[in-house]
Design a protein around this motif. Structure first.
Motif, PDB file in Angstrom:
ATOM      1  N   GLU A   1       0.835  -1.204   0.000  1.00 22.13           N
ATOM      2  CA  GLU A   1       0.000   0.000   0.000  1.00 22.13           C
ATOM      3  C   GLU A   1       0.868   1.252   0.000  1.00 22.13           C
ATOM      4  OE1 GLU A   1      -3.134   2.600  -0.072  1.00 22.13           O
ATOM      5  OE2 GLU A   1      -3.127   0.467  -0.512  1.00 22.13           O
TER       6      GLU A   1
ATOM      7  N   ARG B   1       2.091   1.643  -3.444  1.00 16.36           N
ATOM      8  CA  ARG B   1       1.003   2.112  -4.296  1.00 16.36           C
ATOM      9  C   ARG B   1       0.854   3.625  -4.187  1.00 16.36           C
ATOM     10  NH1 ARG B   1      -3.722   4.090  -4.353  1.00 16.36           N
ATOM     11  NH2 ARG B   1      -3.901   4.111  -2.107  1.00 16.36           N
TER      12      ARG B   1
ATOM     13  N   ASP C   1      -4.080   8.088  -9.756  1.00 18.02           N
ATOM     14  CA  ASP C   1      -4.389   6.976  -8.854  1.00 18.02           C
ATOM     15  C   ASP C   1      -4.154   5.655  -9.571  1.00 18.02           C
ATOM     16  OD1 ASP C   1      -5.086   8.530  -6.690  1.00 18.02           O
ATOM     17  OD2 ASP C   1      -7.201   8.643  -7.266  1.00 18.02           O
TER      18      ASP C   1
ATOM     19  N   ASN D   1      -4.302   1.184  -8.828  1.00 20.59           N
ATOM     20  CA  ASN D   1      -4.825   0.174  -7.914  1.00 20.59           C
ATOM     21  C   ASN D   1      -3.719  -0.815  -7.541  1.00 20.59           C
ATOM     22  OD1 ASN D   1      -4.615  -1.600 -10.106  1.00 20.59           O
ATOM     23  ND2 ASN D   1      -6.731  -1.227 -10.724  1.00 20.59           N
ATOM     24  N   LEU D   2      -4.057  -1.776  -6.694  1.00 21.54           N
ATOM     25  CA  LEU D   2      -3.054  -2.734  -6.229  1.00 21.54           C
ATOM     26  C   LEU D   2      -2.552  -3.630  -7.358  1.00 21.54           C
ATOM     27  CD1 LEU D   2      -4.348  -3.780  -2.707  1.00 21.54           C
ATOM     28  CD2 LEU D   2      -2.340  -2.444  -3.267  1.00 21.54           C
ATOM     29  N   ARG D   3      -3.405  -3.979  -8.307  1.00 18.38           N
ATOM     30  CA  ARG D   3      -2.972  -4.818  -9.424  1.00 18.38           C
ATOM     31  C   ARG D   3      -1.891  -4.088 -10.234  1.00 18.38           C
ATOM     32  NH1 ARG D   3      -3.778  -5.738 -14.781  1.00 18.38           N
ATOM     33  NH2 ARG D   3      -3.636  -7.904 -15.442  1.00 18.38           N
ATOM     34  N   GLN D   4      -2.108  -2.812 -10.496  1.00 19.98           N
ATOM     35  CA  GLN D   4      -1.113  -2.040 -11.230  1.00 19.98           C
ATOM     36  C   GLN D   4       0.177  -1.916 -10.433  1.00 19.98           C
ATOM     37  OE1 GLN D   4      -3.629   1.367 -11.728  1.00 19.98           O
ATOM     38  NE2 GLN D   4      -3.979   0.926 -13.912  1.00 19.98           N
ATOM     39  N   THR D   5       0.063  -1.819  -9.128  1.00 16.05           N
ATOM     40  CA  THR D   5       1.253  -1.775  -8.272  1.00 16.05           C
ATOM     41  C   THR D   5       2.045  -3.063  -8.397  1.00 16.05           C
ATOM     42  OG1 THR D   5       0.091  -0.343  -6.726  1.00 16.05           O
ATOM     43  CG2 THR D   5       2.067  -1.436  -5.910  1.00 16.05           C
TER      44      THR D   5
END
Length: 92
Positions: free
Chosen positions: A30, A33, A43, A45-49
């Motif tokens: 997080e 992210r 912004d 999301n976690l998938r992109q991170t």
């Protein structure tokens, strides 16, 4: 003489412990992210991170190979190209 020991019911359940462990694991992700969102000025999301982490790891293994066979270098290069294509698709 008989010894009896009374154990109180635990207030922790398996679900609460699992949630606590997941929160500990996801806290650094997080933070990353939020850092990536700040750098990219949008912004994410976690998938992109996770895709960015994957691409950075693939780059590290491709750009800094230690004496390794050509096949391993090709696999790392293939991994990097695949990771970059996934990032391109996710951020498009």
């Amino acid at each position: 003489m008989e010894k009896n020991l009374t154990l109180p019911a635990s207030r922790f359940t398996v679900a609460s412990i699992a949630n606590h462990v997941m929160n500990l694991v996801q806290a650094p992700v997080e933070a990353l992210r939020q850092y990536y969102a700040h750098v990219l000025e949008r912004d994410i999301n976690l998938r992109q991170t996770w895709l960015l982490i994957n691409a950075q790891t693939a780059f590290f293994f491709t750009a800094f190979p230690v004496e390794c066979p050509l096949l391993v270098r090709l696999l790392c290069c293939t991994w990097l190209v695949h990771a970059l294509l996934l990032c391109k698709k996710a951020f498009a």
